[in-house]
Scaffold this active site. Structure first.
Site, mmCIF file in Angstrom:
data_model
loop_
_atom_site.group_PDB
_atom_site.id
_atom_site.type_symbol
_atom_site.label_atom_id
_atom_site.label_comp_id
_atom_site.label_asym_id
_atom_site.label_seq_id
_atom_site.Cartn_x
_atom_site.Cartn_y
_atom_site.Cartn_z
ATOM 1 N N ARG A 102 0.814 -1.223 0.000
ATOM 2 C CA ARG A 102 0.000 0.000 0.000
ATOM 3 C C ARG A 102 0.842 1.265 0.000
ATOM 4 O O ARG A 102 0.534 2.218 -0.727
ATOM 5 C CB ARG A 102 -0.953 -0.015 1.206
ATOM 6 C CG ARG A 102 -1.794 1.249 1.390
ATOM 7 C CD ARG A 102 -2.408 1.781 0.110
ATOM 8 N NE ARG A 102 -3.140 0.783 -0.645
ATOM 9 C CZ ARG A 102 -3.454 0.912 -1.918
ATOM 10 N NH1 ARG A 102 -3.083 1.988 -2.602
ATOM 11 N NH2 ARG A 102 -4.122 -0.033 -2.545
ATOM 12 N N LYS A 137 2.034 25.301 -3.727
ATOM 13 C CA LYS A 137 0.779 24.721 -3.242
ATOM 14 C C LYS A 137 0.878 23.196 -3.296
ATOM 15 O O LYS A 137 0.199 22.521 -4.075
ATOM 16 C CB LYS A 137 -0.397 25.232 -4.064
ATOM 17 C CG LYS A 137 -0.586 26.742 -3.948
ATOM 18 C CD LYS A 137 -1.677 27.239 -4.878
ATOM 19 C CE LYS A 137 -1.812 28.750 -4.803
ATOM 20 N NZ LYS A 137 -2.854 29.272 -5.743
ATOM 21 N N LYS A 169 5.041 40.365 -3.454
ATOM 22 C CA LYS A 169 3.620 40.390 -3.778
ATOM 23 C C LYS A 169 2.933 41.548 -3.058
ATOM 24 O O LYS A 169 3.549 42.286 -2.296
ATOM 25 C CB LYS A 169 2.992 39.044 -3.399
ATOM 26 C CG LYS A 169 3.717 37.849 -4.032
ATOM 27 C CD LYS A 169 3.036 36.538 -3.739
ATOM 28 C CE LYS A 169 1.847 36.345 -4.636
ATOM 29 N NZ LYS A 169 1.268 34.978 -4.491
ATOM 30 N N GLU A 201 5.075 40.890 -8.417
ATOM 31 C CA GLU A 201 3.698 40.684 -8.859
ATOM 32 C C GLU A 201 3.048 42.018 -9.219
ATOM 33 O O GLU A 201 3.208 43.020 -8.516
ATOM 34 C CB GLU A 201 2.921 40.017 -7.730
ATOM 35 C CG GLU A 201 1.433 39.851 -7.996
ATOM 36 C CD GLU A 201 0.701 39.393 -6.746
ATOM 37 O OE1 GLU A 201 0.528 38.174 -6.597
ATOM 38 O OE2 GLU A 201 0.318 40.259 -5.926
ATOM 39 N N ASP A 222 -0.853 38.718 -12.320
ATOM 40 C CA ASP A 222 -1.720 37.967 -11.421
ATOM 41 C C ASP A 222 -3.194 38.214 -11.693
ATOM 42 O O ASP A 222 -3.657 39.356 -11.698
ATOM 43 C CB ASP A 222 -1.392 38.341 -9.967
ATOM 44 C CG ASP A 222 -2.138 37.487 -8.968
ATOM 45 O OD1 ASP A 222 -2.093 36.251 -9.105
ATOM 46 O OD2 ASP A 222 -2.763 38.054 -8.054
#
Length: 283
Positions: A102, A137, A169, A201, A222
């Site tokens: 597994r 992320k 940013k 950004e 962005d």
């Protein structure tokens, strides 16, 4: 396609952690059912088409469980597997194969899912200048492995963490304090690490002239429409690289690539990946 070599220390730690949380002190079901002397052969195969990723970690799971197991690769990370295609064969202790099953499958399913999704995005922008990038992320503790899987799928890595690239940013600018400007932040960044890429950004065309004048390496566009991105790319005119980010989907990515951006960063490659179905069968 050349895929990177995973750091062996990362592979060992990930395999040991995964096997440890699954097996715990003992695999009590296998102990109850399978005598220690029983030998077996098995294969791990894809139950759907995919781009393979994660073999080194899957192999390490079995080595961690039993160094005497014989492992034979039938494919390589980055390969396109058809339904039924074999990735790995294992021979040796039947109990060890069952105990490692597994954890090994979990790595292959998750990382091949990342590689397969990445390949879809890469194929969607083929013929344009745009390169598909990942983001930060990622699943906690799996960043290096997920970013490796992105490369297996034909994408490229954005920064690995907060330490290897400057990315200024809107929230950074909002919290700089009175009297400090973007120019001050750029100057400080260059002094801190002259070799690191410096990215800023912007969220509208009006911000572009100031950022270009500061000599940054990359300008992040962005959450813009495709028309807004195209206008920014034309205004920047090659004086910095451009990256599109925000709400990138497979349905939209080819249109974004057509604006002329250099990079498209896609959080969905890692934060909401659909696992690929793999199985282990005893031969």
């Amino acid at each position: 396609m050349m895929v990177p070599i995973l750091d062996p220390a990362i592979v060992r730690e990930a395999a040991a952690r995964a096997l440890g949380e699954d097996r715990g002190p003992a695999d009590i079901t296998t102990l109850a059912c399978v005598r220690p002397e029983v030998q077996a052969s098995a294969r791990i195969f894809a139950k759907e088409p995919c781009i393979l990723a994660g073999l080194p970690v899957a192999e390490q799971v079995f080595r961690e469980q039993d160094a005497a197991l014989v492992l034979t690769r039938r494919a390589q990370d980055g390969d396109a597997l058809k339904t039924g295609g074999t990735a790995l064969e294992i021979r040796g202790s039947a109990a060890s194969i069952l105990t490692g099953e597994r954890s090994a499958l979990n790595f292959l399913q998750q990382l091949s899912g990342v590689a397969t999704e990445t390949r879809r995005y890469v194929d969607a922008v083929a013929g344009t200048r745009a390169q598909i990038l990942d983001t930060r992320k990622t699943a906690p503790g799996l960043r290096a492995l997920q970013k490796y899987a992105v490369v297996c799928g034909g994408g490229a890595n954005h920064r690995f963490g907060l330490y290897d690239r400057f990315l200024i940013k809107d929230n950074h600018l909002a919290l700089m304090g009175p009297g400090r400007t973007l120019a001050d932040a750029v100057k400080t960044a260059r002094a801190l690490d002259p070799e690191a890429l410096l990215e800023v950004e912007v969220d509208c065309r009006d911000q572009v002239p100031e950022v270009v004048s500061l000599g940054v390496d990359i300008i992040l566009l962005d959450n813009m429409t495709s028309a807004e991105m195209r206008a920014c790319v034309e205004l920047i005119a090659g004086r910095a690289k451009t990256e599109a980010s925000g709400n990138m989907s497979l349905a939209r990515v080819s249109e974004v690539a057509a604006t002329g951006v250099d990079y498209i960063s896609v959080g969905a490659l890692t934060h909401s990946v659909q696992a690929v179905d793999f199985s282990l069968e005893i031969l």
